[in-house]
Design a protein around this motif. Structure first.
Motif, PDB file in Angstrom:
ATOM      1  N   LEU A 132       0.859  -1.179   0.000  1.00 25.70           N
ATOM      2  CA  LEU A 132       0.000   0.000   0.000  1.00 25.70           C
ATOM      3  C   LEU A 132       0.898   1.232   0.000  1.00 25.70           C
ATOM      4  O   LEU A 132       1.825   1.323   0.808  1.00 25.70           O
ATOM      5  CB  LEU A 132      -0.879  -0.036   1.252  1.00 25.70           C
ATOM      6  CG  LEU A 132      -1.913   1.075   1.389  1.00 25.70           C
ATOM      7  CD1 LEU A 132      -2.929   1.001   0.252  1.00 25.70           C
ATOM      8  CD2 LEU A 132      -2.625   0.956   2.733  1.00 25.70           C
ATOM      9  N   ILE A 133       0.633   2.139  -0.912  1.00 33.42           N
ATOM     10  CA  ILE A 133       1.443   3.353  -1.016  1.00 33.42           C
ATOM     11  C   ILE A 133       0.553   4.516  -0.581  1.00 33.42           C
ATOM     12  O   ILE A 133      -0.471   4.783  -1.213  1.00 33.42           O
ATOM     13  CB  ILE A 133       1.938   3.556  -2.465  1.00 33.42           C
ATOM     14  CG1 ILE A 133       2.801   2.356  -2.878  1.00 33.42           C
ATOM     15  CG2 ILE A 133       2.702   4.862  -2.606  1.00 33.42           C
ATOM     16  CD1 ILE A 133       3.042   2.249  -4.360  1.00 33.42           C
ATOM     17  N   THR A 134       0.913   5.161   0.518  1.00 33.41           N
ATOM     18  CA  THR A 134       0.023   6.186   1.063  1.00 33.41           C
ATOM     19  C   THR A 134       0.704   7.549   1.115  1.00 33.41           C
ATOM     20  O   THR A 134       1.931   7.657   1.149  1.00 33.41           O
ATOM     21  CB  THR A 134      -0.392   5.836   2.514  1.00 33.41           C
ATOM     22  OG1 THR A 134       0.764   5.930   3.351  1.00 33.41           O
ATOM     23  CG2 THR A 134      -0.974   4.461   2.614  1.00 33.41           C
ATOM     24  N   ARG A 188       0.634  -6.247   3.081  1.00 30.22           N
ATOM     25  CA  ARG A 188       1.763  -6.817   3.820  1.00 30.22           C
ATOM     26  C   ARG A 188       2.812  -5.753   4.105  1.00 30.22           C
ATOM     27  O   ARG A 188       3.607  -5.870   5.016  1.00 30.22           O
ATOM     28  CB  ARG A 188       2.391  -7.960   3.012  1.00 30.22           C
ATOM     29  CG  ARG A 188       1.463  -9.152   2.868  1.00 30.22           C
ATOM     30  CD  ARG A 188       2.212 -10.353   2.303  1.00 30.22           C
ATOM     31  NE  ARG A 188       2.723 -10.077   0.976  1.00 30.22           N
ATOM     32  CZ  ARG A 188       3.981 -10.267   0.590  1.00 30.22           C
ATOM     33  NH1 ARG A 188       4.858 -10.735   1.438  1.00 30.22           N
ATOM     34  NH2 ARG A 188       4.361  -9.996  -0.634  1.00 30.22           N
ATOM     35  N   ASP A 189       2.811  -4.736   3.297  1.00 33.65           N
ATOM     36  CA  ASP A 189       3.853  -3.729   3.351  1.00 33.65           C
ATOM     37  C   ASP A 189       3.217  -2.376   3.047  1.00 33.65           C
ATOM     38  O   ASP A 189       2.292  -2.307   2.242  1.00 33.65           O
ATOM     39  CB  ASP A 189       4.854  -4.046   2.234  1.00 33.65           C
ATOM     40  CG  ASP A 189       6.278  -3.994   2.716  1.00 33.65           C
ATOM     41  OD1 ASP A 189       6.518  -3.529   3.840  1.00 33.65           O
ATOM     42  OD2 ASP A 189       7.148  -4.421   1.950  1.00 33.65           O
ATOM     43  N   THR A 190       3.708  -1.336   3.691  1.00 32.40           N
ATOM     44  CA  THR A 190       3.194   0.001   3.392  1.00 32.40           C
ATOM     45  C   THR A 190       4.365   0.922   3.080  1.00 32.40           C
ATOM     46  O   THR A 190       5.414   0.854   3.727  1.00 32.40           O
ATOM     47  CB  THR A 190       2.390   0.555   4.592  1.00 32.40           C
ATOM     48  OG1 THR A 190       1.313  -0.334   4.869  1.00 32.40           O
ATOM     49  CG2 THR A 190       1.818   1.933   4.284  1.00 32.40           C
ATOM     50  N   LEU A 191       4.172   1.742   2.089  1.00 34.52           N
ATOM     51  CA  LEU A 191       5.188   2.712   1.697  1.00 34.52           C
ATOM     52  C   LEU A 191       4.595   4.093   1.938  1.00 34.52           C
ATOM     53  O   LEU A 191       3.557   4.434   1.389  1.00 34.52           O
ATOM     54  CB  LEU A 191       5.517   2.504   0.215  1.00 34.52           C
ATOM     55  CG  LEU A 191       6.496   3.433  -0.464  1.00 34.52           C
ATOM     56  CD1 LEU A 191       7.855   3.357   0.208  1.00 34.52           C
ATOM     57  CD2 LEU A 191       6.627   3.026  -1.935  1.00 34.52           C
ATOM     58  N   VAL A 192       5.228   4.872   2.812  1.00 32.29           N
ATOM     59  CA  VAL A 192       4.665   6.156   3.208  1.00 32.29           C
ATOM     60  C   VAL A 192       5.357   7.278   2.430  1.00 32.29           C
ATOM     61  O   VAL A 192       6.567   7.463   2.542  1.00 32.29           O
ATOM     62  CB  VAL A 192       4.841   6.369   4.724  1.00 32.29           C
ATOM     63  CG1 VAL A 192       4.204   7.691   5.151  1.00 32.29           C
ATOM     64  CG2 VAL A 192       4.218   5.212   5.494  1.00 32.29           C
ATOM     65  N   LEU A 193       4.573   8.010   1.656  1.00 35.31           N
ATOM     66  CA  LEU A 193       5.130   9.057   0.791  1.00 35.31           C
ATOM     67  C   LEU A 193       4.582  10.441   1.155  1.00 35.31           C
ATOM     68  O   LEU A 193       4.357  11.266   0.278  1.00 35.31           O
ATOM     69  CB  LEU A 193       4.817   8.754  -0.681  1.00 35.31           C
ATOM     70  CG  LEU A 193       5.379   7.457  -1.254  1.00 35.31           C
ATOM     71  CD1 LEU A 193       5.048   7.343  -2.735  1.00 35.31           C
ATOM     72  CD2 LEU A 193       6.891   7.368  -1.049  1.00 35.31           C
TER      73      LEU A 193
END
Ligand SMILES: [Zn+2]
Length: 444
Positions: A338-340, A383-388
């Motif tokens: 998930l890219i947030t 499973r994984d999050t990428l915080v932008l």
């Protein structure tokens, strides 16, 4: 930084997770009071494990190069080419043991599901190296074990699910339009196995029931009709799985699930059960820190050997179905990444805030990601999050669809973009092709 609703769940599961991931044998997890019984098989494993299959993506040629020196020319094995794939690759049955009870194991009918194929290679090595071992002798004397490793070599060549005809072999048990399905059916009809093992891999994002834990191994006694009734054929499968569960629990703790038992009249597990063979579906899922599934390969080896031993000795009889029935069902399948927090910038339309969900075709390798959803995805689990936060996402050409009506970012497009500090794309930080940078990644 955003706080996601599942953070507390993730924290609560860390204890069990850390224990399950411990490199030393934990000797039973909190959720499994049964003492460790992997014992002998696990001890034998390191001595017999075959080299050359460390990368889970291998073709038939490579597999045969590893296995051939073990099984060819040995009087403990018979190797028979029983047909060929639609592209002409040989389909082999490798058999061992001289006992009265017939057992059949087949792996990788989905070409990108290689975990059990690796375990079968190790089992051949065990039979060759440890034929004097008491338990191995018991198996060789009580059973004739037939194996079809890598039933779908054309799919394995491309590391794809389907065969070269584009057909899912596990939906071809009724129509038998694929040569691979016809081979499996004809071998089953010829050897009339008491027990069959249908060996697969499942999505690594699959959860255990309603929990936050990943499913490492999923088991099933497939139903023989829509009623899902339990007859003697299924009872036998459930009792053998009881032995398998008890054996592998010390290795994977409470990461074992029961696969969905919806009857499918096109699927092999269901029809082979209907044809009278006690069928056991084994689905290898995910294990943290095991991208090449080498640990799950070992778990497969241990579980399958325990099953074979119990079939040879009859020790599964009377085990009952409790252990199997008590397994939590396979839960939801969560997304991969998930890219947030980012702002999406596409030529010709105003930039906009949107979360992006990426699912990988090859999740363990973080390869071939595509956008599965775009928008407000605050409740979506991954499973994984990428915080932008505060950064700009500039999709690259191949992520965009250009038509005469304009340019669009679409669900299903390749996840390929540049992240920059500025809306005009200057000052780029990095290009995303699949693997997020560690410092921005939040693992569950
Ligand atoms: Zn499969």
């Amino acid at each position: 930084m955003k706080t996601r609703p599942f953070r507390t769940l993730a924290l609560a599961s860390i204890g069990a997770f850390a224990l399950a991931c411990s490199p030393v044998r934990p000797g039973g997890s909190p959720a499994s009071p049964v003492p460790a019984r992997t014992g002998a098989w696990e001890d034998l494993y390191e001595d017999v494990r075959l080299d050359g299959l460390e990368d889970r993506r291998f073709d038939q040629e490579r597999f045969w190069r590893v296995v051939r020196p073990v099984v060819e020319g040995s009087n403990r094995f018979s190797v028979e080419v029983v047909g060929q794939s639609s592209e002409g690759r040989p389909l082999r049955v490798i058999s061992f043991g001289r006992g009265p009870t017939s057992v059949l194991l087949w792996s990788q009918m989905h070409g990108d599901e290689s975990t059990a194929t690796m375990a079968l290679a190790d089992i051949y090595s065990l039979v060759e190296e440890e034929s004097g071992n008491r338990m191995v002798r018991s198996i060789l004397g009580g059973l004739t074990v037939h194996t079809i490793p890598m039933l779908n070599p054309d799919g394995a060549q491309r590391f794809q699910r389907r065969n070269a005809q584009g057909i899912d072999i596990n939906r071809d048990a009724r129509a038998l339009a694929t040569p691979e399905a016809r081979v499996l059916k004809s071998v089953r009809d010829r050897v009339e196995p008491l027990v069959g093992f249908n060996l697969h891999d499942q999505g690594v994002g699959t959860r255990v029931g309603l929990t936050d834990r990943g499913a490492a191994i999923s088991l099933l006694s497939p139903p023989f009709d829509h009623s899902r009734a339990v007859n003697d054929v299924r009872l036998r499968a459930m009792e053998i799985m009881g032995v398998m569960i008890r054996t592998i629990e010390p290795m994977v703790g409470n990461h074992i699930t029961r696969y969905s038992d919806t009857f499918n009249p096109r699927a092999f597990g269901d029809l082979i059960t209907q044809w009278g063979t006690s069928t056991i579906l084994v689905e290898s899922g995910g294990w943290e820190g095991d991208p090449q599934k080498q640990y799950l390969r070992k778990v497969n080896f241990v579980g399958l050997m325990a099953a074979l031993e119990s079939i040879a000795s009859g020790s599964y009889q009377g085990v009952g179905t409790d252990a199997y029935q008590a397994l939590p069902a396979n839960g939801r399948r969560i997304g991969d990444l998930l890219i947030t927090g980012g702002t999406v910038v596409i030529p010709d339309i105003p930039s906009y805030r949107a979360d992006l969900l990426v699912n990988y075709e090859k999740p363990l390798l973080e390869e071939e990601g595509t956008f599965a959803d775009i928008g407000d995805l605050a409740e979506v689990e991954a499973r994984d999050t990428l915080v932008l936060d505060g950064l700009y996402i500039h999709p690259r050409d191949r992520a965009l669809e250009r038509t005469e009506d304009g340019i669009q970012l679409k669900v299903g497009a390749q996840a390929y973009f540049t992240v920059s500090r500025r809306v005009d794309g200057r000052d780029p930080l990095w290009v995303f092709r699949g693997t997020p940078p560690e410092e921005l990644r939040r693992r569950r």
